[in-house]
Design an enzyme around this catalytic site. Structure first.
Site, PDB file in Angstrom:
ATOM      1  N   ILE A  91      51.195  60.116  31.613  1.00 42.14           N
ATOM      2  CA  ILE A  91      50.389  59.080  32.050  1.00 42.14           C
ATOM      3  C   ILE A  91      49.095  59.173  31.630  1.00 42.14           C
ATOM      4  CG2 ILE A  91      49.393  57.894  34.044  1.00 42.14           C
ATOM      5  CD1 ILE A  91      51.459  59.027  35.771  1.00 42.14           C
ATOM      6  N   THR A  92      48.664  58.224  30.356  1.00 37.87           N
ATOM      7  CA  THR A  92      47.355  58.405  30.090  1.00 37.87           C
ATOM      8  C   THR A  92      46.274  58.019  30.971  1.00 37.87           C
ATOM      9  OG1 THR A  92      47.296  56.015  29.027  1.00 37.87           O
ATOM     10  CG2 THR A  92      48.283  57.806  27.749  1.00 37.87           C
ATOM     11  N   GLY A  93      44.922  58.350  30.976  1.00 36.73           N
ATOM     12  CA  GLY A  93      44.080  58.146  31.974  1.00 36.73           C
ATOM     13  C   GLY A  93      44.310  58.513  33.380  1.00 36.73           C
ATOM     14  N   ALA A  94      45.031  59.595  33.489  1.00 33.69           N
ATOM     15  CA  ALA A  94      45.426  59.918  34.740  1.00 33.69           C
ATOM     16  C   ALA A  94      44.353  60.682  35.689  1.00 33.69           C
ATOM     17  CB  ALA A  94      46.630  60.945  34.857  1.00 33.69           C
ATOM     18  N   SER A  96      41.604  59.502  36.833  1.00 29.70           N
ATOM     19  CA  SER A  96      41.034  58.679  37.959  1.00 29.70           C
ATOM     20  C   SER A  96      41.785  57.303  38.259  1.00 29.70           C
ATOM     21  CB  SER A  96      39.621  58.110  37.527  1.00 29.70           C
ATOM     22  OG  SER A  96      39.552  57.201  36.776  1.00 29.70           O
ATOM     23  N   GLY A  97      41.307  56.600  39.310  1.00 31.64           N
ATOM     24  CA  GLY A  97      41.836  55.037  39.391  1.00 31.64           C
ATOM     25  C   GLY A  97      43.443  55.116  39.672  1.00 31.64           C
ATOM     26  N   TYR A 274      37.747  43.510  26.037  1.00 37.27           N
ATOM     27  CA  TYR A 274      38.632  44.117  27.149  1.00 37.27           C
ATOM     28  C   TYR A 274      39.916  43.372  27.480  1.00 37.27           C
ATOM     29  CZ  TYR A 274      40.664  45.699  31.455  1.00 37.27           C
ATOM     30  OH  TYR A 274      41.540  45.953  32.644  1.00 37.27           O
TER      31      TYR A 274
HETATM   32  P1  NDP Z   1      39.734  53.837  35.434  1.00 43.08           P
HETATM   33  O1  NDP Z   1      38.263  53.763  34.902  1.00 43.08           O
HETATM   34  O2  NDP Z   1      39.822  54.719  36.968  1.00 43.08           O
HETATM   35  O3  NDP Z   1      40.645  54.600  34.847  1.00 43.08           O
HETATM   36  C1  NDP Z   1      40.608  54.813  33.391  1.00 43.08           C
HETATM   37  C2  NDP Z   1      41.188  55.935  32.932  1.00 43.08           C
HETATM   38  O4  NDP Z   1      41.166  55.864  31.413  1.00 43.08           O
HETATM   39  C3  NDP Z   1      40.335  57.059  33.233  1.00 43.08           C
HETATM   40  O5  NDP Z   1      41.184  58.108  33.420  1.00 43.08           O
HETATM   41  C4  NDP Z   1      39.470  57.461  31.694  1.00 43.08           C
HETATM   42  O6  NDP Z   1      39.232  58.643  31.637  1.00 43.08           O
HETATM   43  C5  NDP Z   1      40.536  56.863  30.885  1.00 43.08           C
HETATM   44  N1  NDP Z   1      40.108  56.901  29.418  1.00 43.08           N
HETATM   45  C6  NDP Z   1      39.337  55.860  29.082  1.00 43.08           C
HETATM   46  N2  NDP Z   1      38.841  56.199  27.931  1.00 43.08           N
HETATM   47  C7  NDP Z   1      39.888  57.038  27.555  1.00 43.08           C
HETATM   48  C8  NDP Z   1      39.845  57.820  26.250  1.00 43.08           C
HETATM   49  N3  NDP Z   1      39.186  57.464  25.066  1.00 43.08           N
HETATM   50  N4  NDP Z   1      40.920  58.485  25.923  1.00 43.08           N
HETATM   51  C9  NDP Z   1      41.788  58.939  27.244  1.00 43.08           C
HETATM   52  N5  NDP Z   1      41.430  58.393  28.278  1.00 43.08           N
HETATM   53  C10 NDP Z   1      40.630  57.634  28.476  1.00 43.08           C
HETATM   54  O7  NDP Z   1      40.297  52.510  35.549  1.00 43.08           O
HETATM   55  P2  NDP Z   1      41.637  51.737  36.355  1.00 43.08           P
HETATM   56  O8  NDP Z   1      42.193  52.771  37.117  1.00 43.08           O
HETATM   57  O9  NDP Z   1      41.289  50.732  37.110  1.00 43.08           O
HETATM   58  O10 NDP Z   1      42.093  51.290  34.976  1.00 43.08           O
HETATM   59  C11 NDP Z   1      43.584  51.760  34.732  1.00 43.08           C
HETATM   60  C12 NDP Z   1      44.320  50.674  34.259  1.00 43.08           C
HETATM   61  O11 NDP Z   1      44.601  49.602  34.949  1.00 43.08           O
HETATM   62  C13 NDP Z   1      43.841  50.152  32.900  1.00 43.08           C
HETATM   63  O12 NDP Z   1      44.740  49.751  31.795  1.00 43.08           O
HETATM   64  C14 NDP Z   1      43.464  48.826  33.369  1.00 43.08           C
HETATM   65  O13 NDP Z   1      42.976  47.582  32.260  1.00 43.08           O
HETATM   66  C15 NDP Z   1      44.273  48.575  34.401  1.00 43.08           C
HETATM   67  N6  NDP Z   1      43.949  47.360  35.339  1.00 43.08           N
HETATM   68  C16 NDP Z   1      43.161  47.835  36.274  1.00 43.08           C
HETATM   69  C17 NDP Z   1      42.782  46.687  37.127  1.00 43.08           C
HETATM   70  C18 NDP Z   1      41.612  46.950  38.079  1.00 43.08           C
HETATM   71  O14 NDP Z   1      41.450  45.937  39.107  1.00 43.08           O
HETATM   72  N7  NDP Z   1      41.165  47.966  38.327  1.00 43.08           N
HETATM   73  C19 NDP Z   1      43.546  45.405  37.146  1.00 43.08           C
HETATM   74  C20 NDP Z   1      44.594  45.370  36.030  1.00 43.08           C
HETATM   75  C21 NDP Z   1      44.669  46.193  35.276  1.00 43.08           C
HETATM   76  P3  NDP Z   1      37.803  59.417  32.174  1.00 43.08           P
HETATM   77  O15 NDP Z   1      37.934  59.565  33.653  1.00 43.08           O
HETATM   78  O16 NDP Z   1      37.796  60.621  31.159  1.00 43.08           O
HETATM   79  O17 NDP Z   1      36.713  58.297  32.065  1.00 43.08           O
HETATM   80 MG1  PMR Z   2      38.115  38.086  38.838  1.00 43.10          MG
HETATM   81  C1  PMR Z   2      42.733  34.911  42.441  1.00 43.10           C
HETATM   82  C2  PMR Z   2      41.542  34.892  42.032  1.00 43.10           C
HETATM   83  C3  PMR Z   2      41.002  36.179  41.212  1.00 43.10           C
HETATM   84  C4  PMR Z   2      41.559  37.405  40.686  1.00 43.10           C
HETATM   85  C5  PMR Z   2      42.832  37.819  41.182  1.00 43.10           C
HETATM   86  C6  PMR Z   2      40.776  38.174  40.133  1.00 43.10           C
HETATM   87  C7  PMR Z   2      41.170  39.357  39.648  1.00 43.10           C
HETATM   88  N1  PMR Z   2      39.800  37.597  39.953  1.00 43.10           N
HETATM   89  C8  PMR Z   2      39.874  36.470  40.447  1.00 43.10           C
HETATM   90  C9  PMR Z   2      38.895  35.192  40.571  1.00 43.10           C
HETATM   91  C10 PMR Z   2      37.477  35.353  40.231  1.00 43.10           C
HETATM   92  N2  PMR Z   2      37.187  36.369  39.470  1.00 43.10           N
HETATM   93  C11 PMR Z   2      36.651  34.287  40.085  1.00 43.10           C
HETATM   94  C12 PMR Z   2      36.958  33.110  40.838  1.00 43.10           C
HETATM   95  C13 PMR Z   2      35.114  34.791  39.664  1.00 43.10           C
HETATM   96  C14 PMR Z   2      34.067  33.848  39.342  1.00 43.10           C
HETATM   97  C15 PMR Z   2      33.207  34.098  40.515  1.00 43.10           C
HETATM   98  C16 PMR Z   2      35.850  35.834  39.093  1.00 43.10           C
HETATM   99  C17 PMR Z   2      34.661  36.735  38.470  1.00 43.10           C
HETATM  100  C18 PMR Z   2      35.173  38.074  37.945  1.00 43.10           C
HETATM  101  C19 PMR Z   2      34.316  38.805  37.215  1.00 43.10           C
HETATM  102  C20 PMR Z   2      32.959  38.363  36.663  1.00 43.10           C
HETATM  103  N3  PMR Z   2      36.485  38.523  37.861  1.00 43.10           N
HETATM  104  C21 PMR Z   2      36.048  39.993  37.378  1.00 43.10           C
HETATM  105  C22 PMR Z   2      35.160  39.950  36.741  1.00 43.10           C
HETATM  106  C23 PMR Z   2      35.087  41.048  36.301  1.00 43.10           C
HETATM  107  O1  PMR Z   2      34.035  41.913  35.557  1.00 43.10           O
HETATM  108  C24 PMR Z   2      36.418  41.786  36.005  1.00 43.10           C
HETATM  109  C25 PMR Z   2      37.091  41.774  34.640  1.00 43.10           C
HETATM  110  O2  PMR Z   2      37.346  40.796  34.229  1.00 43.10           O
HETATM  111  O3  PMR Z   2      37.359  42.759  34.106  1.00 43.10           O
HETATM  112  C26 PMR Z   2      38.123  42.676  32.933  1.00 43.10           C
HETATM  113  C27 PMR Z   2      37.065  40.862  37.051  1.00 43.10           C
HETATM  114  C28 PMR Z   2      38.642  40.904  37.541  1.00 43.10           C
HETATM  115  N4  PMR Z   2      38.847  39.957  38.301  1.00 43.10           N
HETATM  116  C29 PMR Z   2      40.229  40.387  38.681  1.00 43.10           C
HETATM  117  C30 PMR Z   2      40.512  41.584  38.060  1.00 43.10           C
HETATM  118  C31 PMR Z   2      41.926  42.283  38.339  1.00 43.10           C
HETATM  119  C32 PMR Z   2      39.516  41.568  37.453  1.00 43.10           C
HETATM  120  C33 PMR Z   2      39.375  43.134  36.923  1.00 43.10           C
HETATM  121  C34 PMR Z   2      40.071  44.148  36.219  1.00 43.10           C
HETATM  122  C35 PMR Z   2      41.108  43.730  34.873  1.00 43.10           C
HETATM  123  O4  PMR Z   2      41.519  42.750  34.622  1.00 43.10           O
HETATM  124  O5  PMR Z   2      41.437  44.772  34.583  1.00 43.10           O
END
Ligand code: NDP
Ligand code: PMR
Length: 399
Positions: A91-94, A96-97, A274
């Site tokens: 698992i890469t990036g394990a 956190s999160g 991104y």
């Molecule tokens: P986190 O920031 O908690 O986790 C990201 C991980 O990636 C960390 O472990 C970080 O390491 C690692 N990482 C970043 N850069 C590097 C690098 N250069 N080499 C190796 N590892 C690296 O974020 P999330 O858990 O939210 O994100 C995990 C995945 O989920 C991502 O692919 C994200 O796009 C996806 N995702 C997240 C959503 C959300 O709502 N959070 C929604 C949809 C998808 P370090 O701890 O060293 O910084």
């Molecule tokens: Mg979003 C059903 C509506 C929905 C969902 C499931 C997400 C998920 N978001 C929704 C709606 C909206 N967002 C709306 C209406 C707005 C305007 C107010 C909004 C805004 C917003 C911002 C500024 N949302 C965001 C951001 C971010 O900076 C996040 C992002 O784009 O990260 C890339 C984000 C996200 N919204 C989500 C999810 C899952 C994210 C972040 C994580 C990701 O895609 O990895």
């Protein structure tokens, strides 16, 4: 504080039963968008896109995808065979999160040995301890996805460890929504696409042979995608929208001075970079499926685990965003999931015997039942997937 924020939000937004979002605020500087843009677009709830899946692999029991799958990992029973050994999953990036939560969920079953592929060894060790992972269930190995040399080194180290590789999870990512200028990987690629897509692309290509050689009953390569890269959803229509254009920036090497740092050749925008990288992740998964599924039997899959609004992904966002984003997702969009729940979901894609369909993008409905979701037009464009694959091969030195 969070409660205070939550009480402010409902007066600004509401989602009606039928899934349409309405807004009483014209613009939100905080969320960086003009809401009038969304209310025009239909809210295509992922739950509304439910499709039944028919398994392409020989499983004795096929469950409909709309039925909740248990977060109980049972690799030992796939195809009725007993697995004599633990599965090995990278698992890469394990550290956190989502990655950490998935490592924890899999470790707790005792059926998996987790290779935590991370750039910060100490942070990862602390993280593993903090969630109570037993020492014998994990190994930390250094991987910096922002350096192709580091990716190659990691692969060498892993091969030398003599472990089989059964499942690879490309999970790590960086998100730079507030960056004014691009930053670059060791090889000169814009950081988000360089890390999230190109680093993982090289990693998975170099590890494919190891997966082919594994005798594990269900081998899987999983690349984490996102709703925000899919413009067939409301979330995917929040500007800036993902758009790879004609790939001219990617072709030019994403390195600023001679070409653009953005895939489509436009001006740098960290949030767009991104989202573009997530489109590349979802296209890559499908291209892997087309090229290798039949030959290898490996399952290639992507997923949107839900909005895990509390993770480190938002570390570079402004403090107010980090404060308001979780209650916004919890109470307004209702798209919020906890890290623990998201970890169980990704854990299912790693090991649930009913999630073996290849070439698909998994999502979960509000009852936490998995289903095969539809990708946007761009994220399912086979011709674009082929081009991204071919250009990426050149950029990472495979061709
Ligand atoms: P986190 O920031 O908690 O986790 C990201 C991980 O990636 C960390 O472990 C970080 O390491 C690692 N990482 C970043 N850069 C590097 C690098 N250069 N080499 C190796 N590892 C690296 O974020 P999330 O858990 O939210 O994100 C995990 C995945 O989920 C991502 O692919 C994200 O796009 C996806 N995702 C997240 C959503 C959300 O709502 N959070 C929604 C949809 C998808 P370090 O701890 O060293 O910084
Ligand atoms: Mg979003 C059903 C509506 C929905 C969902 C499931 C997400 C998920 N978001 C929704 C709606 C909206 N967002 C709306 C209406 C707005 C305007 C107010 C909004 C805004 C917003 C911002 C500024 N949302 C965001 C951001 C971010 O900076 C996040 C992002 O784009 O990260 C890339 C984000 C996200 N919204 C989500 C999810 C899952 C994210 C972040 C994580 C990701 O895609 O990895």
């Amino acid at each position: 504080m969070a409660l205070q924020a939550a009480t402010l939000l409902p007066s600004a937004f509401s989602i009606h039963k039928e899934g349409k979002l309405s807004a009483s605020l014209k613009d939100s500087g905080l969320f960086g968008v003009s809401l009038s843009d969304y209310v025009k677009s239909d809210f295509t709830s992922s739950a509304l896109q439910t499709k039944r899946e028919s398994s392409s692999r020989k499983l004795s029991v096929v469950r409909p995808q709309a039925v909740a799958t248990t977060p109980d990992f049972t690799p030992a029973t796939v195809q009725g065979k007993k697995t004599l050994r633990q599965g090995t999953v990278i698992i890469t990036g394990a550290s956190s999160g989502l990655g950490l939560a998935t490592a924890k969920a899999l470790a707790e079953t005792g059926k998996w040995h987790i290779i935590m592929a991370c750039r910060d060894f100490l942070k990862t060790e602390k993280a593993a301890k903090s969630v109570g992972m037993a020492k014998e269930n994990y190994t930390i190995m250094h991987l910096d996805l922002a350096s192709l040399e580091s990716v190659r080194q990691f692969v060498d180290n892993f091969k030398r460890s003599g472990r089989p590789l059964d499942v690879l999870v490309c999970n790590a990512a960086v998100y730079q929504p507030t960056a004014k200028e691009p930053s670059f990987t060791a090889d000169g690629f814009e950081l988000s696409v360089g890390t999230n897509h190109l680093g993982h692309f090289l990693l998975s290509r170099l590890l494919l042979d190891d997966m082919k050689e594994s005798d594990f009953p269900s081998k899987r390569l999983i690349i984490v995608g996102s709703i925000t890269g899919n413009t067939n959803t409301l979330a995917g229509n929040v500007p800036p929208k993902a758009n790879l254009g004609d790939l001219r920036g990617l072709q030019g090497g994403l390195n600023g001075p001679n070409s653009s740092s953005m895939i489509d050749g436009g001006d740098f925008d960290g949030a767009k970079a991104y989202k573009d990288s997530k489109v590349c992740n979802m296209l890559t998964m499908q291209e892997f499926h087309r090229r290798y599924h039949e030959e290898t039997g490996i399952t290639f899959a992507s997923l949107y685990p839900g909005c895990i609004a509390t993770t480190g992904l938002f570390r570079e966002h402004i403090p107010l965003f980090r404060l308001l984003f979780p209650p916004f997702q919890k109470f307004i969009t209702k798209g919020f999931v906890s890290e623990e729940e998201a970890g169980k979901r990704l854990g299912q894609v790693v090991s649930d015997p009913s999630l073996t369909k290849s070439g698909v993008y998994w999502s979960w409905n509000k009852d936490s039942a998995s289903f095969v979701n539809q990708l946007s037009e761009e994220a399912s464009d086979a011709e674009k997937a082929r081009k991204v694959w071919e250009i990426s091969e050149k950029l990472v030195g495979l061709k």
